[in-house]
Write a protein that holds these residues in place. Structure first.
Motif, PDB file in Angstrom:
ATOM      1  N   PRO A  54      31.957  32.359  45.209  1.00 13.84           N
ATOM      2  CA  PRO A  54      32.949  32.345  44.125  1.00 13.84           C
ATOM      3  C   PRO A  54      32.902  33.620  43.284  1.00 13.84           C
ATOM      4  CG  PRO A  54      31.818  30.242  44.276  1.00 13.84           C
ATOM      5  CD  PRO A  54      31.095  31.167  45.197  1.00 13.84           C
ATOM      6  N   LEU A  55      34.065  34.083  42.905  1.00 15.83           N
ATOM      7  CA  LEU A  55      34.191  35.316  42.141  1.00 15.83           C
ATOM      8  C   LEU A  55      34.344  35.017  40.646  1.00 15.83           C
ATOM      9  CD1 LEU A  55      36.709  37.115  44.525  1.00 15.83           C
ATOM     10  CD2 LEU A  55      34.317  37.738  44.162  1.00 15.83           C
ATOM     11  N   THR A  66      44.358  42.648  34.928  1.00 14.18           N
ATOM     12  CA  THR A  66      43.040  43.193  35.271  1.00 14.18           C
ATOM     13  C   THR A  66      42.677  42.900  36.728  1.00 14.18           C
ATOM     14  OG1 THR A  66      41.848  41.198  34.549  1.00 14.18           O
ATOM     15  CG2 THR A  66      42.230  42.915  32.890  1.00 14.18           C
ATOM     16  N   ALA A  67      43.581  42.289  37.475  1.00 19.25           N
ATOM     17  CA  ALA A  67      43.302  41.963  38.879  1.00 19.25           C
ATOM     18  C   ALA A  67      43.094  43.212  39.725  1.00 19.25           C
ATOM     19  CB  ALA A  67      44.440  41.122  39.462  1.00 19.25           C
ATOM     20  N   LEU A  68      43.734  44.293  39.343  1.00 19.11           N
ATOM     21  CA  LEU A  68      43.576  45.565  40.046  1.00 19.11           C
ATOM     22  C   LEU A  68      43.228  46.644  39.030  1.00 19.11           C
ATOM     23  CD1 LEU A  68      46.736  45.574  42.364  1.00 19.11           C
ATOM     24  CD2 LEU A  68      44.384  45.043  43.053  1.00 19.11           C
ATOM     25  N   GLY A  69      42.274  47.496  39.363  1.00 16.62           N
ATOM     26  CA  GLY A  69      41.988  48.657  38.541  1.00 16.62           C
ATOM     27  C   GLY A  69      42.931  49.788  38.891  1.00 16.62           C
ATOM     28  N   ALA A  70      42.880  50.857  38.120  1.00 14.98           N
ATOM     29  CA  ALA A  70      43.760  52.003  38.367  1.00 14.98           C
ATOM     30  C   ALA A  70      43.519  52.600  39.748  1.00 14.98           C
ATOM     31  CB  ALA A  70      43.546  53.062  37.284  1.00 14.98           C
ATOM     32  N   ASP A  71      42.259  52.659  40.184  1.00 21.55           N
ATOM     33  CA  ASP A  71      41.948  53.240  41.495  1.00 21.55           C
ATOM     34  C   ASP A  71      42.516  52.388  42.627  1.00 21.55           C
ATOM     35  OD1 ASP A  71      40.639  55.324  40.275  1.00 21.55           O
ATOM     36  OD2 ASP A  71      38.625  54.487  40.583  1.00 21.55           O
ATOM     37  N   GLU A  72      42.339  51.061  42.503  1.00 19.45           N
ATOM     38  CA  GLU A  72      42.869  50.168  43.553  1.00 19.45           C
ATOM     39  C   GLU A  72      44.388  50.262  43.617  1.00 19.45           C
ATOM     40  OE1 GLU A  72      38.920  48.366  42.437  1.00 19.45           O
ATOM     41  OE2 GLU A  72      40.660  48.967  41.255  1.00 19.45           O
ATOM     42  N   ALA A  73      45.031  50.274  42.454  1.00 22.70           N
ATOM     43  CA  ALA A  73      46.490  50.372  42.426  1.00 22.70           C
ATOM     44  C   ALA A  73      46.954  51.673  43.069  1.00 22.70           C
ATOM     45  CB  ALA A  73      46.998  50.266  40.990  1.00 22.70           C
ATOM     46  N   ALA A  74      46.281  52.774  42.734  1.00 24.87           N
ATOM     47  CA  ALA A  74      46.657  54.067  43.307  1.00 24.87           C
ATOM     48  C   ALA A  74      46.489  54.065  44.824  1.00 24.87           C
ATOM     49  CB  ALA A  74      45.822  55.180  42.672  1.00 24.87           C
ATOM     50  N   ASP A  75      45.398  53.486  45.311  1.00 26.76           N
ATOM     51  CA  ASP A  75      45.162  53.423  46.756  1.00 26.76           C
ATOM     52  C   ASP A  75      46.253  52.620  47.467  1.00 26.76           C
ATOM     53  OD1 ASP A  75      42.877  54.931  46.507  1.00 26.76           O
ATOM     54  OD2 ASP A  75      41.496  53.222  46.610  1.00 26.76           O
ATOM     55  N   LEU A  76      46.820  51.642  46.758  1.00 22.62           N
ATOM     56  CA  LEU A  76      47.875  50.805  47.337  1.00 22.62           C
ATOM     57  C   LEU A  76      49.267  51.395  47.135  1.00 22.62           C
ATOM     58  CD1 LEU A  76      46.484  47.380  46.086  1.00 22.62           C
ATOM     59  CD2 LEU A  76      46.655  48.072  48.493  1.00 22.62           C
ATOM     60  N   HIS A 195      37.803  44.417  43.574  1.00 21.36           N
ATOM     61  CA  HIS A 195      37.791  44.727  42.141  1.00 21.36           C
ATOM     62  C   HIS A 195      37.086  43.641  41.356  1.00 21.36           C
ATOM     63  CE1 HIS A 195      39.018  46.625  38.437  1.00 21.36           C
ATOM     64  NE2 HIS A 195      39.573  45.496  38.030  1.00 21.36           N
ATOM     65  N   LEU A 196      37.375  42.379  41.679  1.00 26.89           N
ATOM     66  CA  LEU A 196      36.729  41.267  40.971  1.00 26.89           C
ATOM     67  C   LEU A 196      35.212  41.285  41.175  1.00 26.89           C
ATOM     68  CD1 LEU A 196      39.210  38.310  41.615  1.00 26.89           C
ATOM     69  CD2 LEU A 196      38.917  39.624  39.504  1.00 26.89           C
ATOM     70  N   LYS A 197      34.777  41.697  42.344  1.00 29.48           N
ATOM     71  CA  LYS A 197      33.342  41.750  42.630  1.00 29.48           C
ATOM     72  C   LYS A 197      32.622  42.765  41.743  1.00 29.48           C
ATOM     73  CE  LYS A 197      33.395  40.398  47.518  1.00 29.48           C
ATOM     74  NZ  LYS A 197      33.235  40.883  48.914  1.00 29.48           N
ATOM     75  N   THR A 198      33.316  43.820  41.358  1.00 26.74           N
ATOM     76  CA  THR A 198      32.663  44.918  40.654  1.00 26.74           C
ATOM     77  C   THR A 198      33.048  45.025  39.186  1.00 26.74           C
ATOM     78  OG1 THR A 198      34.408  46.447  41.311  1.00 26.74           O
ATOM     79  CG2 THR A 198      32.499  46.262  42.778  1.00 26.74           C
ATOM     80  N   ALA A 199      33.994  44.204  38.739  1.00 24.17           N
ATOM     81  CA  ALA A 199      34.532  44.368  37.386  1.00 24.17           C
ATOM     82  C   ALA A 199      34.048  43.305  36.404  1.00 24.17           C
ATOM     83  CB  ALA A 199      36.077  44.372  37.447  1.00 24.17           C
ATOM     84  N   GLN A 200      32.838  42.829  36.576  1.00 23.90           N
ATOM     85  CA  GLN A 200      32.330  41.784  35.675  1.00 23.90           C
ATOM     86  C   GLN A 200      32.054  42.364  34.296  1.00 23.90           C
ATOM     87  OE1 GLN A 200      29.413  39.037  37.234  1.00 23.90           O
ATOM     88  NE2 GLN A 200      29.728  39.821  39.277  1.00 23.90           N
TER      89      GLN A 200
END
Length: 200
Positions: A54-55, A66-76, A195-200
């Motif tokens: 569970p996340l 907050t589901a996506l960070g700026a880096d994830e959004a840019a990569d997508l 992102h959820l794994k690393t954004a606690q």
């Protein structure tokens, strides 16, 4: 652009409408974040797979953008930050940097207290229902309103805990992902999970 955002909203409601109906509630309480432990087995009778790890979801529920960070959004290829969807339950929409009419939405399905279990329990009401795995988490591609995948529309729900599913909806009118909107939804889901794994 408003036409495509409207289609996205309808797609999200395709997933959310049946979920709220099956739980007997019309909206989330907003003050009860989904539990992050999986000691109970709410999905057993429905046939839905349990979530392996569970996340954390409190930030996601409080602010879906907050589901996506700026880096994830840019990569997508998405503009950041996302914009609140203005719907209930609250979600967030991201627009393509290349094609203004392409939008993805992420919505924690808080009215649904049994995660993917509620999806599986009501799969007979879906126009298409395809269990899958996104980033090693159980998920379902499906819609209650019809199958619009040939038009660039796909809806997925990812089980991030046994109590919470997150809806990912795509509305892709232009570009290479038009012919594989579910593949695009899967990539967004993987980015969200990481992102959820690393954004606690």
């Amino acid at each position: 652009m408003s036409h495509h955002i409207a289609r996205l909203a309808v797609g999200t409601l395709a997933v959310l409408g049946l979920l709220t109906a099956c739980t007997g509630k019309t909206e989330g309480t907003g003050d009860t974040p989904a539990a992050t432990n999986s000691s109970s087995a709410p999905n057993t009778s429905s046939g839905a797979p349990k979530v392996p790890s569970p996340l954390p979801t409190q930030k996601l529920i409080a602010d879906p953008c907050t589901a996506l960070g700026a880096d994830e959004a840019a990569d997508l290829g998405l503009k950041s930050p996302g914009s609140p969807s203005g719907q209930s339950p609250p979600g967030c929409d991201w627009q393509s940097t290349q094609f203004a009419g392409n939008v993805i939405g992420i919505t924690p399905v808080t009215p649904n207290k049994n995660g993917l279990g509620d999806i599986y329990s009501n799969k007979a009401g879906y126009a298409y229902f395809e269990p899958t795995t996104i980033g090693s988490y159980p998920a379902v591609y499906g819609s209650t309103l019809g199958d619009d995948r040939s038009e660039g529309v796909c809806n997925a729900v990812v089980g991030v805990t046994d109590q919470l599913g997150v809806s990912i909806s795509t509305s892709i009118s232009t570009g290479k992902n038009h012919d594989d909107p579910c593949g695009a939804a899967g990539k967004v889901g993987e980015a969200m999970i990481n992102h959820l794994k690393t954004a606690q």
